[in-house]
Enzyme design. Structure first.
Site, short mmCIF file in Angstrom:
data_model
loop_
_atom_site.label_atom_id
_atom_site.label_comp_id
_atom_site.label_asym_id
_atom_site.label_seq_id
_atom_site.Cartn_x
_atom_site.Cartn_y
_atom_site.Cartn_z
N GLY A 1 -17.57 -27.16 13.52
CA GLY A 1 -16.78 -27.16 14.74
C GLY A 1 -15.41 -26.51 14.57
N CYS B 1 -10.34 -38.13 12.23
CA CYS B 1 -9.47 -37.10 11.67
C CYS B 1 -8.03 -37.59 11.61
CB CYS B 1 -9.55 -35.82 12.51
SG CYS B 1 -11.25 -35.32 12.79
N GLN C 1 -18.60 -32.77 20.75
CA GLN C 1 -19.05 -34.14 21.04
C GLN C 1 -20.02 -34.19 22.23
OE1 GLN C 1 -18.51 -36.70 19.13
NE2 GLN C 1 -16.79 -36.02 17.86
N GLY D 1 -22.98 -29.12 13.61
CA GLY D 1 -24.24 -29.73 13.20
C GLY D 1 -24.15 -31.21 12.90
N1 PLP Z 1 -13.89 -30.77 17.81
C1 PLP Z 1 -14.14 -32.05 18.08
C2 PLP Z 1 -14.06 -32.54 19.49
C3 PLP Z 1 -14.48 -32.94 17.04
O1 PLP Z 1 -14.74 -34.21 17.33
C4 PLP Z 1 -14.56 -32.45 15.72
C5 PLP Z 1 -14.85 -33.36 14.59
O2 PLP Z 1 -14.58 -34.54 14.64
C6 PLP Z 1 -14.31 -31.08 15.50
C7 PLP Z 1 -13.97 -30.27 16.56
C8 PLP Z 1 -14.39 -30.49 14.13
O3 PLP Z 1 -15.75 -30.28 13.78
P1 PLP Z 1 -16.17 -30.08 12.24
O4 PLP Z 1 -16.00 -31.41 11.58
O5 PLP Z 1 -17.60 -29.64 12.29
O6 PLP Z 1 -15.28 -29.03 11.67
#
Ligand code: PLP
Length: 388
Positions: free
Chosen positions: A72, A327, A181, A202
């Site tokens: 993401g 995060c 999400q 993924g």
């Molecule tokens: N965007 C959203 C809304 C997310 O919830 C997340 C991860 O928690 C991300 C982006 C980042 O995705 P990734 O962990 O695959 O880098």
């Protein structure tokens, strides 16, 4: 002790069928898709099949609109930097919501500092809904790009992306949505909406970590952010992560097959959990837009507790949840989403996110309903007097 995993917005378990689909790509289908020999051809075909499965799940018109990435975060960065890299001169403004994931928000804030772009962060109301008047006012002939998430990771609030995209188009801007999400949890149907770019990941839909995709509508110019080989039609250099891509394809195929039956079941379990907690715990309120939310998420603010303490104590009981966003974990400050919603101070530090998946059972929800009230009671001790 049996454990209950209700942190599926942080990450999901790899579905065993996904793992089985992936396994041969490590030992048998291990070729480089760019190679001209048979090993390469088989790997190339596996990537093409996965691309088709991703296309089908999100309802894109063409498989070549799917660019595989590492997840993401990279999809968001490629969308934003790639779109700005080919933006028409004179368009120097970006519009986002104030509750975007840091993958979007921090990037855009740094672009404002380093490239002098003007950033509009659109506020949300107490339910996490976008301020539509502020959004309309921010759009202009100077807007290069809009990036608004489909569903918020902390509250599950779903944004009206089809309408937001249409407004962005009227202003002549590109529209990106972070649908990390949303994909696999609600129908996306990207082709019939005016969405130019869409990010997915993924590991939020039972595929492994480290793989994702960016949808790029045909005709949208995207400046590549890495130099190297001409993989992904020149949009993302680097040898393809064939195991991850095959797993993502399998996860998308499973999600497409199951979404219609899983969603109401997950929503019913979530609602049982939510109403049960509200009935059993005084001083609790749900955050987010209960009218427009992904089925798997409930974010509950408990007065007079620290969410970190709740998460740790529940963990000792074998229940995995999250304090706001994974995060943002480690910080005792309420998250930027909680702050943006103006949650009153006595509730803002006690926000706990419960996120379910298709693997969640009714017995697990019963267990959570039995444990959480006791945990909150223990943490509050005699510090909390419910309002009369
Ligand atoms: N965007 C959203 C809304 C997310 O919830 C997340 C991860 O928690 C991300 C982006 C980042 O995705 P990734 O962990 O695959 O880098």
């Amino acid at each position: 002790m049996t454990s209950v995993y209700l942190d599926n917005n942080a990450t999901t378990r790899v579905d065993i069928r996904v793992a089985e689909a992936m396994l041969p790509t490590l030992t048998e289908v291990f070729g480089n898709p760019s190679s001209l020999h048979a090993f390469g051809a088989v790997a190339k075909a596996a990537v093409a099949a996965a691309r088709e499965d991703v296309r089908a799940l999100i309802g894109a018109a063409h498989a070549d609109e799917i660019v595989f990435t590492s997840g993401g975060t990279e999809s968001d960065a490629l969308a934003i930097l790639g779109a700005l890299g080919s933006a028409t001169s004179g368009r120097t403004e970006i519009v986002i919501s104030v509750v975007e994931h840091p993958a979007v928000r921090r990037l855009c804030q740094s672009l404002q500092k380093t490239r002098g772009l003007v950033l509009h962060e659109i506020p949300v109301d107490g339910h996490g809904r976008l301020d539509r008047a502020a959004y309309a006012a921010a759009l202009s002939a100077r807007t290069a790009l809009v990036s608004i998430m489909w569903a918020n990771n902390e509250t599950g609030t779903v944004f009206p992306v089809a309408d937001l995209a249409a407004a962005a188009k009227t202003a002549g801007a590109l529209f990106h949505t972070d649908a990390v999400q949303a994909v696999g949890r609600l129908p996306v149907g990207v082709a019939e909406r005016m969405i130019d770019l869409l990010s997915l990941s993924g590991h939020k839909l039972h595929a492994p970590k480290g793989v994702g995709a960016l949808y790029v509508r045909r005709g949208v110019r995207l400046a590549a952010q890495t130099s190297g080989g001409s993989q992904e039609r020149g949009r993302r250099a680097g040898t393809e992560n064939v195991p991850g891509i095959v797993a993502l394809g399998a996860a998308c195929a499973l999600a497409a097959e199951r979404i219609a039956s899983d969603t109401p079941r997950i929503a019913a379990l979530r609602d049982t959990l939510e109403t049960g907690l509200l009935a059993r715990v005084a001083g609790a309120r749900v955050l987010g837009d209960s009218e427009s939310r992904v089925a798997n998420t409930t974010s509950i603010a408990f007065a007079a507790v620290e969410s970190e303490a709740v998460v740790r104590l529940l963990d000792r009981h074998g229940i995995a949840v999250s304090s706001g966003s994974a995060c943002a974990a480690g910080s005792v400050e309420p998250s930027h989403v909680v702050r943006a919603m103006g949650v009153p101070e006595d509730f803002a530090r006690g926000v706990v996110r419960f996120s379910l998946s298709r693997e969640t059972t009714a017995a697990e929800i019963d267990r959570v309903l039995a444990v959480v009230p006791a945990v909150i009671g223990e943490l509050r001790a005699d510090r909390f007097e419910p309002a009369a």
